[in-house]
Write an enzyme that holds these catalytic residues in place. Structure first.
Site: not given
Length: 353
Positions: A86, A253, A256
């Site tokens: 990610s 979040d 990240h």
């Protein structure tokens, strides 16, 4: 030998054992066991629950041509590929130009004064075992452009949270790097980030996560450098700097990176990316040479895992045989302003993260 030096040598021996185990498919340092494993798993589940909200599920598609202002320059565009998880995808940002791939493509185009064609096969949530699929997509999928000139891989965080043994994790990465190098690609690996900097993660997981991440990053470095690739430490970069500015450098979040966080990581990777394709300015190469050290590769790997944005590459150009490596502390270069847009190519779509 003082205590600090002895500790560094001990970490170097552990990293070397992991890399050796990966190369020969044997054992090596494994998962935590017993009560410690249960405590870590409980903390990790809680941390995942806390950080599992706030990021966009589908990051923007960033593939395309960057640096279109240089379209008249001689030669075809550089071909840059992003592989990994990610962080390589850019999960959590809203615009394509904020993803690490787009930032690196724009930066390379500005330095080289030549367009850059960006491809991405990275997948959110991927562990190192997924690199085999990603490399196959990149090298063999019908409709894709020729083999990339340079590949950037960011991987390792999900191996830590998924409790993958470090030897297996490094084995998958080494196999991917070997395939890309055999195909003629330059390879740069952003090593395992420091999960100990993630704000919702508490003690004792924070200390354990930092130790495991640095151990994996050092072993990744040994394997990659000995295959002719280069590494840049993201662990320390995403540790002290992110820990000091969590509201600015982490995304919604709190796990990240934010757009500013991805830009910080891209600034650390850009000099190595440009140097890999021989477009880094000569004067800045000279500065890097003044700030480099020649070390056994395992010692260089451990030192890099603990220092922000440090590059490690093979030292064969200095007449030394492996396992010697160059440890470089490059000056970060500001990224160009985000492009207003990019020209998307007609191509088979990448797997949706």
């Amino acid at each position: 030998m003082d205590g600090r030096r002895e500790a560094a040598m001990s970490r170097a021996r552990v990293a070397r054992r992991i890399a050796t185990a990966a190369a020969y498919g044997s054992g090596g340092p494994r998962r935590l066991g017993g009560a410690a494993a249960g405590l870590v798993l409980t903390e990790m589940r809680y941390a995942r629950w806390r950080v599992g909200k706030g990021a966009d599920e589908d990051p923007p598609v960033a593939e395309g041509i960057y640096g279109t202002a240089f379209a008249a320059s001689p030669g075809p565009p550089w071909r840059l590929a992003m592989l990994g998880d990610s962080t390589a995808v850019g999960l959590g940002v809203r615009r394509a130009g904020q993803t690490p791939g787009a930032l690196l493509a724009s930066g390379l185009a500005a330095v080289a004064e030549r367009p850059v064609e960006l491809h991405s096969v990275a997948l959110s949530g991927a562990e190192s075992s997924d690199l085999e699929r990603q490399v196959s997509l990149l090298l063999t999928e019908p409709g894709r452009a020729p083999v990339p000139d340079v590949c950037v891989i960011i991987i390792g965080a999900n191996d830590i949270t998924g409790r993958v043994s470090p030897a297996r994790s490094v084995k998958y990465l080494a196999e991917a790097v070997a395939r890309l190098r055999t195909a003629g690609c330059q390879v740069i690996v952003g090593t395992c980030p420091d999960l100990g900097s993630v704000e919702p993660v508490g003690q004792p997981l924070r200390w354990i996560a930092r130790r495991l991440c640095r151990r994996l990053a050092a072993a990744q470095t040994i394997a990659v450098v000995e295959l002719g690739g280069r590494t840049v430490s993201l662990g320390a970069l995403l540790g002290p700097e992110f820990a000091a500015n969590p509201r600015e450098l982490f995304g919604p979040d709190r796990y990240h990176p934010s757009p500013e966080g991805y830009a910080t990581a891209a600034m650390a990777l850009l000099p190595t990316l440009c140097d890999a394709v021989a477009v880094w300015p000569v004067e800045e190469r000279g500065e890097a040479r003044r700030r480099e050290r020649l070390l056994p590769v395992a010692e260089a790997a451990v030192a890099a895992a603990a220092e922000s944005g440090t590059e490690v590459s093979a030292a064969g150009t200095l007449g030394r045989r492996a396992p010697w490596a160059l440890l470089r502390r490059r000056r970060r270069r500001p990224l160009p302003e985000e492009e207003g847009g990019h020209q998307d190519r007609e191509m088979s779509p990448s797997p949706s993260p």
